[in-house]
Design an enzyme around this catalytic site. Sequence first.
Site, PDB file in Angstrom:
ATOM      1  N   ARG A 153     -32.935 -54.686 -36.866  1.00 14.84           N
ATOM      2  CA  ARG A 153     -31.503 -55.404 -36.868  1.00 14.84           C
ATOM      3  C   ARG A 153     -31.342 -57.001 -37.565  1.00 14.84           C
ATOM      4  NH1 ARG A 153     -26.890 -55.579 -33.851  1.00 14.84           N
ATOM      5  NH2 ARG A 153     -27.066 -53.401 -33.211  1.00 14.84           N
ATOM      6  N   THR A 199     -11.175 -60.997 -33.900  1.00 18.78           N
ATOM      7  CA  THR A 199      -9.871 -60.382 -33.069  1.00 18.78           C
ATOM      8  C   THR A 199     -10.279 -59.512 -31.978  1.00 18.78           C
ATOM      9  OG1 THR A 199      -9.471 -58.628 -34.627  1.00 18.78           O
ATOM     10  CG2 THR A 199      -8.572 -60.725 -35.252  1.00 18.78           C
ATOM     11  N   HIS A 200     -10.063 -59.596 -30.778  1.00 18.38           N
ATOM     12  CA  HIS A 200     -10.131 -58.836 -29.783  1.00 18.38           C
ATOM     13  C   HIS A 200      -8.948 -58.326 -29.084  1.00 18.38           C
ATOM     14  CE1 HIS A 200     -12.735 -57.074 -26.618  1.00 18.38           C
ATOM     15  NE2 HIS A 200     -11.848 -57.751 -25.666  1.00 18.38           N
TER      16      HIS A 200
HETATM   17  C1  GRF Z   1      -8.443 -54.099 -33.614  1.00 13.31           C
HETATM   18  O1  GRF Z   1      -7.804 -53.897 -32.085  1.00 13.31           O
HETATM   19  C2  GRF Z   1      -9.748 -55.213 -33.180  1.00 13.31           C
HETATM   20  O2  GRF Z   1      -9.113 -56.540 -32.027  1.00 13.31           O
HETATM   21  C3  GRF Z   1     -10.490 -54.435 -32.545  1.00 13.31           C
HETATM   22  O3  GRF Z   1     -10.682 -53.142 -33.192  1.00 13.31           O
HETATM   23  C4  GRF Z   1      -9.440 -53.204 -34.063  1.00 13.31           C
HETATM   24  C5  GRF Z   1      -9.362 -53.055 -35.294  1.00 13.31           C
HETATM   25  O4  GRF Z   1      -8.276 -52.163 -35.776  1.00 13.31           O
HETATM   26  N1  GRF Z   1     -11.976 -55.027 -32.545  1.00 13.31           N
HETATM   27  P1  GRF Z   1      -8.299 -51.662 -37.352  1.00 13.31           P
HETATM   28  O5  GRF Z   1      -9.697 -51.048 -37.802  1.00 13.31           O
HETATM   29  O6  GRF Z   1      -8.090 -52.900 -38.180  1.00 13.31           O
HETATM   30  O7  GRF Z   1      -7.168 -50.793 -37.525  1.00 13.31           O
END
Ligand code: GRF
Length: 203
Positions: free
Chosen positions: A72, A115-116
């Site tokens: 890793r 983003t979460h």
């Molecule tokens: C999003 O909800 C993000 O917050 C999470 O994974 C999802 C990504 O969606 N970590 P996509 O692959 O961009 O459609």
Amino acid sequence: MTNNPEPLRVAVLASGTGSLLQAILNAQDSSYVVVGVFADKPCEAIDRARRHIPAPQTVQVVDFSLFGQARRPQWNSLLADSVAASSPDVVVSAGFMRILGEEFLDRFGGRTINTHPALLPKFPGAHAVRDALAAGAKVTGTTVHYVDAGVDTGPVIEQREVPVHPGDDESMLHERIKTVEREMIVDVLRGFRSLGTRARPGG
Ligand code: GRF
């Protein structure tokens, strides 16, 4: 607000369908430009990046499966080298499903954001939407935050709420959250640009 003529240089990390990446690509303007897209495995996000016109300068899979858990650190170093070659101001983890290690964060900490799909600190981890439903949450949402060595623990930049509707299943709720996430990540990137180069993350 300063008059910075240069757009913010953005590298995006993704692992899946890449709908957030697509929103980031579509919204490029004088405030930011996507200079690189990186994934840990072949995925739809990479295909989207290659199809986009104009495609980012660098679109690259840094394949985790060629390294595995035992190596890793080496994978993190190679990812950091690959991202560094695109000279980003900011790195966005947009649906990137690997934890970034110290070999990466030593070089990009303070300017890597994630983003979460939950209102952190509630529901960290890989199953945030499922966990919010299981907890009976009436309201959940999405968070953009700086990435640190923990799992979804870094300082929050912005959060937006999303209501949970009666009868929601995981995919219905996640899709509603992602609609908000797509707008929020673009707004955050445009906000960084308005800060000017010196005040940008890591600047
Ligand atoms: C999003 O909800 C993000 O917050 C999470 O994974 C999802 C990504 O969606 N970590 P996509 O692959 O961009 O459609």
